[in-house]
Design a protein around this motif. Structure first.
Motif: not given
Length: 379
Positions: A1-26
């Motif tokens: 899995m390339g870097e863009p795919e990992r970033d997109e997956r991390a972004r989606r997990w932050r949105l799903v989990l919310g709270g402290a996990a959402a840190g770094g969203l802009e």
């Protein structure tokens, strides 16, 4: 899995989990997370983010419409009403102008009908009218076509008066056994023709609709279908709604919005009383279709209700019970009453709005309902 795919997956997990996990969203992601957190963080407590302010909720509704498709918006809207007890805010005009209209919202507005201040009533009517227009665009033409076709088919005759009235395709099929192969000729012993188109009323349709709180979506769809059927001159359509009282809304069928605002969702249920009233509307039992739209939870006299249904069927009335007329899937209903009606030969099932035109066609032609897609059959 390339870097863009990992970033997109991390972004989606932050949105799903919310709270402290959402840190770094802009940017837009941070606003999307805030919209989700306002509703779903904090265990559904009012302090989770929307508070009791109509302007704040209206802004939130605007945000979710920006980020999510309308089907998701409708789900979130309903969740907000239920989880955060925002029902009273629907009495505010600015809220009504911001919501995404759907059948469930119409049901909620109708339940608030008697509490609604005048300044919110016109906004509420506008919301209801938008939903009704959408439903009519989706369902009206197919309903008219199905009913008209069924009436034409039911009017066939075996004594056509002139050659132009003969249905040659059906006549040939009906007489294939009379084919003479040595002569290459078919000798018809029975003609099948088109009945002469009649301007008079061919069927009476009585819609008897339970307006208890659990039937809100069914009330909305019944009003729309009632208005469509009432617009057809070959039918005489009546619409009756009931809880413990009975209200005849037939005179308002020219405008389903007026019908809906004539209902009062909630309260008890007296099916027996409603059926007694509807019996008085029936003038041609053999040509009448009686649709009872109810979950069959009877607060009146059960035995008398069953006797009335038996009397109607004995007189030739086609009685059909719809446990729900909605897209909501399998409904809750009184299984004992459904079984008692089934024992009389009265079908009881849930019906989706898209299947209702086929149901009406089958009823007019007195065909089986087995091939019509239903949500659930009563037993």
């Amino acid at each position: 899995m390339g870097e863009p795919e990992r970033d997109e997956r991390a972004r989606r997990w932050r949105l799903v989990l919310g709270g402290a996990a959402a840190g770094g969203l802009e940017g837009a992601d941070a606003r999307m997370d805030a919209a989700l957190a306002a509703l779903y963080d904090g265990g559904g407590e009012r302090g989770a983010g929307l508070g009791g302010s109509a302007p704040r909720v209206a802004r939130w509704l605007g945000d979710i419409r920006e980020f999510f498709p309308s089907t998701v918006v409708q789900v979130m809207q309903q969740d907000a009403i239920e989880r955060l007890d925002l029902t009273r805010l629907l009495l505010e005009p600015e809220m009504l102008e911001a919501v995404e209209p759907d059948v469930h919202l119409v049901g909620t507005l109708l339940s608030l009908n008697r509490l609604m201040p005048d300044r919110a009533r016109e906004s509420a009517r506008a919301v209801v009218r938008r939903v009704v227009a959408q439903l009519e665009a989706r369902l009206a033409r197919r309903t008219r076509a199905a009913v008209t076709g069924a009436l034409d088919r039911s009017a066939r005759t075996h004594r056509p008066r002139r050659p132009a009235d003969i249905d040659w395709h059906r006549t040939i099929r009906a007489n294939l056994k009379n084919y003479l192969p040595d002569r290459g000729t078919l000798v018809p012993s029975r003609l099948v023709g088109y009945g002469r188109r009649r301007q008079a009323v061919q069927r009476e349709v009585v819609l008897c609709v339970d307006q208890s709180g659990s039937m809100a979506a069914s009330v909305v769809y019944s009003s729309v279908f009632g208005a469509v059927l009432a617009s057809m001159r070959s039918l005489r359509t009546s619409l009756v709604v009931f809880d413990t009282a009975v209200v005849d809304l037939t005179e308002q069928l020219t405008d389903p919005v007026d019908v809906l605002f004539g209902t009062q969702l909630g309260g008890g249920t007296d099916i027996n009383r409603a059926i007694a009233y509807c019996q008085g509307l029936i003038t041609r039992p053999a040509d009448t279709i009686f649709l009872l739209i109810s979950d069959l939870y009877e607060g009146g006299v059960r035995e008398e209700m069953l006797r009335r249904v038996a009397a109607m069927t004995a007189a030739g009335v086609q009685v059909i019970v719809l446990l729900a007329l909605s897209d909501e899937g399998t409904p809750q209903y009184d299984h004992d009453n459904a079984a008692a009606l089934a024992a009389m030969g009265v079908p009881a099932f849930a019906c989706t709005p898209d299947a209702f035109p086929d149901l009406m066609a089958a009823a007019i032609e007195r065909r089986s309902y087995d091939q019509i897609p239903m949500a659930s059959r009563g037993s």
